[in-house]
Motif scaffolding. Structure first.
Motif, PDB file in Angstrom:
ATOM      1  N   TRP A 181      42.827  33.114  47.572  1.00  0.00           N
ATOM      2  CA  TRP A 181      43.952  31.759  47.378  1.00  0.00           C
ATOM      3  C   TRP A 181      44.658  31.472  48.573  1.00  0.00           C
ATOM      4  O   TRP A 181      44.799  30.275  48.951  1.00  0.00           O
ATOM      5  N   TRP A 205      45.426  34.857  40.737  1.00  0.00           N
ATOM      6  CA  TRP A 205      44.548  34.497  39.963  1.00  0.00           C
ATOM      7  C   TRP A 205      44.500  33.414  39.145  1.00  0.00           C
ATOM      8  O   TRP A 205      43.860  32.817  38.337  1.00  0.00           O
ATOM      9  N   LEU A 258      36.296  40.830  46.904  1.00  0.00           N
ATOM     10  CA  LEU A 258      36.136  41.096  45.401  1.00  0.00           C
ATOM     11  C   LEU A 258      35.183  41.982  45.313  1.00  0.00           C
ATOM     12  O   LEU A 258      35.341  42.949  44.370  1.00  0.00           O
ATOM     13  N   TRP A 278      41.146  43.477  42.667  1.00  0.00           N
ATOM     14  CA  TRP A 278      42.204  42.924  41.996  1.00  0.00           C
ATOM     15  C   TRP A 278      42.935  42.041  42.849  1.00  0.00           C
ATOM     16  O   TRP A 278      43.387  40.893  42.733  1.00  0.00           O
ATOM     17  N   GLY A 330      42.153  38.232  44.863  1.00  0.00           N
ATOM     18  CA  GLY A 330      42.665  36.826  44.393  1.00  0.00           C
ATOM     19  C   GLY A 330      43.684  36.128  45.406  1.00  0.00           C
ATOM     20  O   GLY A 330      43.750  34.924  45.618  1.00  0.00           O
TER      21      GLY A 330
END
Length: 576
Positions: free
Chosen positions: A258, A293, A330, A251, A254
């Motif tokens: 980014w 996300w 991930l 989780w 992300g």
């Protein structure tokens, strides 16, 4: 439109200019010392007898035989000349620039291919790859990936008979193996080939492509099996990610995706080489992981909206996503979360997407968007030009470890790995007060991170605070797997504080039996010295001979062994 001869001349001059700027950037840190991973790998290399030894796991237990072999060869040719290592890396990077240009020339007209090449080659996030010797294997992997894409493109786009098709597939397979054994993130290369085929609108269900994909799939499984049989670690448990379950880390990925995506586009004041990601249980952390996300989804939506007008940009972003997948966590591998050199291959996709958008804006004639497009047409190239200036600053930071870690700490204020490394730099410069403060803060942030404790132990020993050093050493040995430094410090404390020679010899002996590290030489010298002072010369000589057999590249061992054989009273004379 210039004629072919003029065009070739302009392209050649432009590429020479790009490579010249890269060399100018690199020369800001050409003589920078070996640091961090360089030192650890060189210490392992000192214990290797031959090239066959270098075909085993590296100093962190990862199976990267290309890296270990390069270190072995260069350490024999240029053992104490970092500049020579940097020049080797620069030459490999120059090859990568030429390969990248050849690749983009298949997507864009000649002028836009040059723009793409300049954007990719001069990005600040590329600096670590040629400023840090430990990234030589990543440069080799990058060249192998680019070469693989070029071979695949030729195979797909040109008529081939059975023999030439087989030759292309063999070349693709060999480059895949070279890339994977350089840096394991290259495992996703078959997926990148598929994206390239879609980007180029080449058929993915042709016989040639099916044969290529089946061969790549079998090769990938074989490479993973070889790596597994060599007991290569899947990831490095380096303490830079803490407090996450696997699901939580997926989780949180992300945020990692980014941060790297935005780092390439906006690198100003964001140099990152050793940062951390910690789940401290704060409810705000969940929000902190949701927002990236949302931003990623917005980027994906924007790419889908311009897919028809600018399809290459959409596939470029897909290339970034797939190439960055192994580092993203991930799939929760607990890999180190932040490093600018992670972007060298993923940024191929970002550069293609960026160039495609620039080209679309340049050629747009929509009156309603004219002002916005005009603004973007000025702003986007301006950011890349300014980024070149950042590349010079990022390169210069490699001359001084404290500058490098301070830059990372500025980007990531909670990066206890960078804080501990900065504390070590201050300690080595004699600034014990500030070093201790930083190390204590790092220890408070991350009690499990033993490098902070190592700095504290060193400071306590140097300032003769033996009780504190003993307590910190015992804490490290109780909470972490055995390493050379805490046993070596325990030996020193037993000798100088507890006055227990046998315990000191035992601790030093345990230190020198572990994997050869920077502190191993001190442990060896101390155990030999203590045995000699007690008149146990035969044992001391046996220790030296065993150590020399184990670490033939450690020059100090050969020097002491030779001197001790000539004069067994060497250490007793020094004590008097």
């Amino acid at each position: 439109m210039p004629n072919q001869r003029t065009q070739t001349l302009l392209v050649s001059l432009f590429l020479i200019g790009i490579i010249g700027i890269v060399f100018a950037i690199a020369f800001q840190s050409i003589d920078a010392p070996f640091i961090m991973d360089d030192v650890d790998q060189l210490n392992q290399t000192a214990s290797q007898h031959s090239l066959s030894d270098a075909l085993k796991r590296d100093c962190y237990g990862l199976y990267r035989p290309v890296k270990t072999c390069v270190f072995f060869v260069l350490s024999k040719i240029y053992p104490e000349t970092p500049a020579a290592w940097r020049l080797v890396g620069l030459l490999i990077y120059a090859i990568g620039i030429l390969l990248f240009h050849s690749l983009t020339r298949r997507l864009f007209p000649w002028a836009w291919a040059l723009v793409a090449t300049a954007i990719w080659a001069l990005a600040p996030t590329q600096v670590s790859s040629f400023a840090w010797s430990s990234c030589i294997n990543i440069l080799i992997m990058t060249c192998a990936v680019l070469g693989n894409l070029l071979l695949y493109d030729r195979l797909q786009s040109e008529p081939c008979n059975r023999i030439s098709t087989t030759g292309f597939i063999i070349g693709i397979t060999l480059l895949y193996a070279l890339a994977f054994f350089s840096y394991e993130s290259a495992i996703v290369l078959p997926a990148l080939l598929l994206i390239w085929s879609l980007l180029r609108k080449q058929g993915i269900w042709t016989r040639k492509n099916i044969a290529t994909m089946l061969t790549c799939g079998a090769t990938g499984l074989t490479l993973l099996f070889i790596r597994h049989s060599m007991k290569g670690n899947l990831s490095i448990e380096n303490g830079s990610i803490h407090g996450f379950t696997p699901a939580q880390l997926s989780w949180a990925s992300g945020r990692i995706i980014w941060d790297h995506f935005s780092l390439w586009f906006w690198p100003f004041g964001r140099q990152a080489i050793t940062a951390t990601l910690v789940n401290d249980g704060n409810p705000l952390m969940e929000l902190h992981f949701i927002l990236p996300w949302i931003l990623i989804a917005a980027i994906a939506l924007g790419a889908s909206l311009i897919r028809k007008r600018c399809p290459v940009a959409a596939w470029g972003l897909a290339f970034f996503a797939v190439a960055f997948f192994p580092m993203s966590n991930l799939a929760p591998l607990f890999n180190g979360p932040y490093a600018d050199y992670y972007l060298i291959v993923p940024s191929i996709g970002l550069t293609i997407a960026f160039t495609c958008v620039l080209r679309w804006i340049w050629g747009s004639r929509q009156a309603t968007l004219r002002i916005l497009l005009l603004l973007l047409c000025v702003l986007l190239p301006a950011t890349r030009l300014l980024a070149v200036g950042s590349s010079f600053r990022w390169s210069k930071a490699w001359n001084n470890e404290s500058d490098l870690f301070a830059a990372t700490l500025k980007t990531f204020p909670h990066a206890y790995t960078a804080r501990a490394s900065l504390a070590r730099c201050y300690m080595l410069s004699g600034n014990f007060e500030e070093a201790e403060a930083l190390a204590l803060e790092s220890t408070k942030q991350a009690p499990w991170f033993r490098q902070s404790s190592y700095v504290l132990i060193n400071i306590y020993l140097l300032t003769k605070r033996y009780e504190d050093a003993l307590a910190e050493s015992e804490k490290v040995l109780a909470n972490n797997p055995p390493e050379v430094f805490p046993w070596s410090s325990m030996g020193y404390l037993a000798e100088h504080h507890l006055k227990d020679q046998e315990k000191a010899i035992e601790a030093y002996s345990k230190a020198k039996q572990l994997d050869w590290q920077a502190e191993s030489e001190n442990a060896m010298i101390n155990v030999v010295r203590l045995l000699s002072l007690e008149g146990r010369d035969a044992e001391a000589l046996a220790v030296l001979e065993r150590v020399q057999a184990r670490a033939p590249g450690a020059k100090i061992v050969s020097v002491i062994l030779s001197a001790f054989r000539q004069n067994p009273d060497l250490f007793r004379d020094a004590a008097e």
